[in-house]
Design an enzyme around this catalytic site. Structure first.
Site, PDB file in Angstrom:
ATOM      1  CB  CYS A 262      -0.049   5.801   7.848  1.00 58.77           C
ATOM      2  SG  CYS A 262       1.079   6.165   9.213  1.00 58.77           S
TER       3      CYS A 262
ATOM      4  CB  CYS B 184       0.406   2.021   8.054  1.00 55.02           C
ATOM      5  SG  CYS B 184       1.823   2.545   9.011  1.00 55.02           S
TER       6      CYS B 184
ATOM      7  CB  CYS C 175      -2.113   5.500  10.842  1.00 56.28           C
ATOM      8  SG  CYS C 175      -1.457   3.857  10.506  1.00 56.28           S
TER       9      CYS C 175
ATOM     10  CB  CYS D 128       1.260   2.329  12.470  1.00 58.07           C
ATOM     11  SG  CYS D 128       1.815   4.033  12.434  1.00 58.07           S
TER      12      CYS D 128
HETATM   13 ZN   LIG Z   1       0.948   4.248  10.288  1.00 58.10          ZN
END
Ligand SMILES: [Zn+2]
Length: 355
Positions: A31, A27, A61, A58
């Site tokens: 995030c 991330c 994000c 991810c």
């Molecule tokens: Zn994330």
């Protein structure tokens, strides 16, 4: 970095990336997904490092967009890889989608530090690594992650790490495997004679270290299992649990005469103590070679077991560490019984044994 990540500080987006060991996802710091427990987080400076350490981006994000939204065509490409990382997107597929393969290559290289094909390979490797960590065999992981064959997986691995797959089984080989630890995944290597490698997977010098190891030992490096790796995994677990103060495992130490003398001297530094580079130079009978000793220390390929983290500056400051100073601090704190965050306190004080 931990503070920025736990606080969701967007000003660090693009500066570093966080991998969450339990999910295998990386991330950006800001995030908004539920924050994991701090001991399950590790940090990377680039998406490339995170990808080749076995993490996938991810979906929430979108860490690959950290320096601004990518153009539509890149976004579509990322989505396509995400939907089925095991599917091989070839140059012809790109052209059919109206994307010039050379343009994709340039964009990925500029923004993510790797070509589009390397990114796809990293995604497949990431899946395979994840499965291996979960206990799958190399061949199961290879097929589940979309490699056409185990040898295809070995070869992709070799490409990722700059070595050729070699001829497994014909000679001795360095078996490479991953070992999870509170300071991030470690890549470990062993021949039939003993352990020859233990390194942090995000270490910048990892590829060089692997190439040097291959040259020094003259044998191929291949992902696989080996009984010394099993012993090492068990002993590292005990070490991080605070119940092991010395490793009892054969080591394959290959370097210049000078490097080997430094590495052997490191093995004599007791658990819980630290020496200065000058102490180490004195120990090898070469008291003026402080700088050379420091360099040899940094070239140690068997982290933790050969405790190069126990060497600090003469004024007591930590000095450098190939795996990052935070890891050095973590290991020294652990050995001084000062509470590594995820390591349970030992039930009784560790008994010191000679190495
Ligand atoms: Zn994330």
């Amino acid at each position: 970095m931990r503070r920025a990540f736990l606080g969701g500080d967007a000003s660090y987006d693009g500066v570093f990336y966080t991998g969450v060991r339990t999910t295998g996802i990386f991330c950006r710091p800001s995030c908004r997904a539920r924050k994991p427990r701090p001991e399950n987080v590790e940090f990377f400076s680039t998406p490339r490092e995170a990808s080749f350490s076995g993490y996938r981006p991810c979906k929430r994000c979108r860490p690959l967009d950290a320096d601004g939204h990518p153009p539509d065509w890149v976004g579509r490409l990322l989505e396509r890889v995400d939907a089925d990382p095991a599917f091989r997107i070839r140059a012809a597929d790109l052209r059919a989608a109206g994307i010039d393969p050379a343009r994709a290559r340039r964009y990925f290289l500029k923004h993510y530090g790797m070509t589009f094909q390397a990114y796809c390979r990293a995604r497949r490797l990431a899946n395979a690594f994840h499965l291996i960590r979960e206990g799958a065999t190399v061949s199961e992981a290879a097929s589940d992650a979309g490699f056409e064959s185990e040898s295809g997986f070995r070869s992709a691995f070799a490409q990722a790490f700059g070595t050729s797959p070699g001829e497994a089984g014909k000679h001795d080989a360095v078996a490479l495997d991953w070992i999870a630890s509170p300071v991030g995944p470690l890549i470990a290597g062993a021949t039939t004679e003993g352990v020859c490698l233990l390194e942090f997977t995000d270490r910048r010098m990892l590829e060089t270290q692997l190439a040097t190891l291959r040259r020094r030992l003259g044998v191929p490096l291949i992902p696989g299992r080996n009984r010394w790796l099993d012993v090492l995994r068990k002993q590292l677990g005990e070490y991080f649990g605070g119940t092991r103060v010395a490793f009892d495992i054969p080591l394959v130490i290959r370097g210049t005469d000078f490097q080997e003398s430094v590495w052997r001297a490191l093995l004599t530094i007791p658990y819980g103590e630290s020496w200065s580079y000058r102490d180490l130079a004195r120990r090898i009978g070469n008291p003026t070679a402080v700088r050379a000793v420091g360099t040899a220390n940094g070239m140690n390929r068997i982290a933790i077991v050969i405790p190069c983290h126990r060497v600090v500056n003469v004024d007591g400051r930590l000095g450098g560490y190939g795996g990052g100073v935070w890891r050095k601090q973590f290991l020294l704190d652990l050995e001084r019984g000062q509470g590594a965050i995820s390591a349970p306190a030992p039930a009784s004080p560790p008994v010191r044994r000679s190495a």
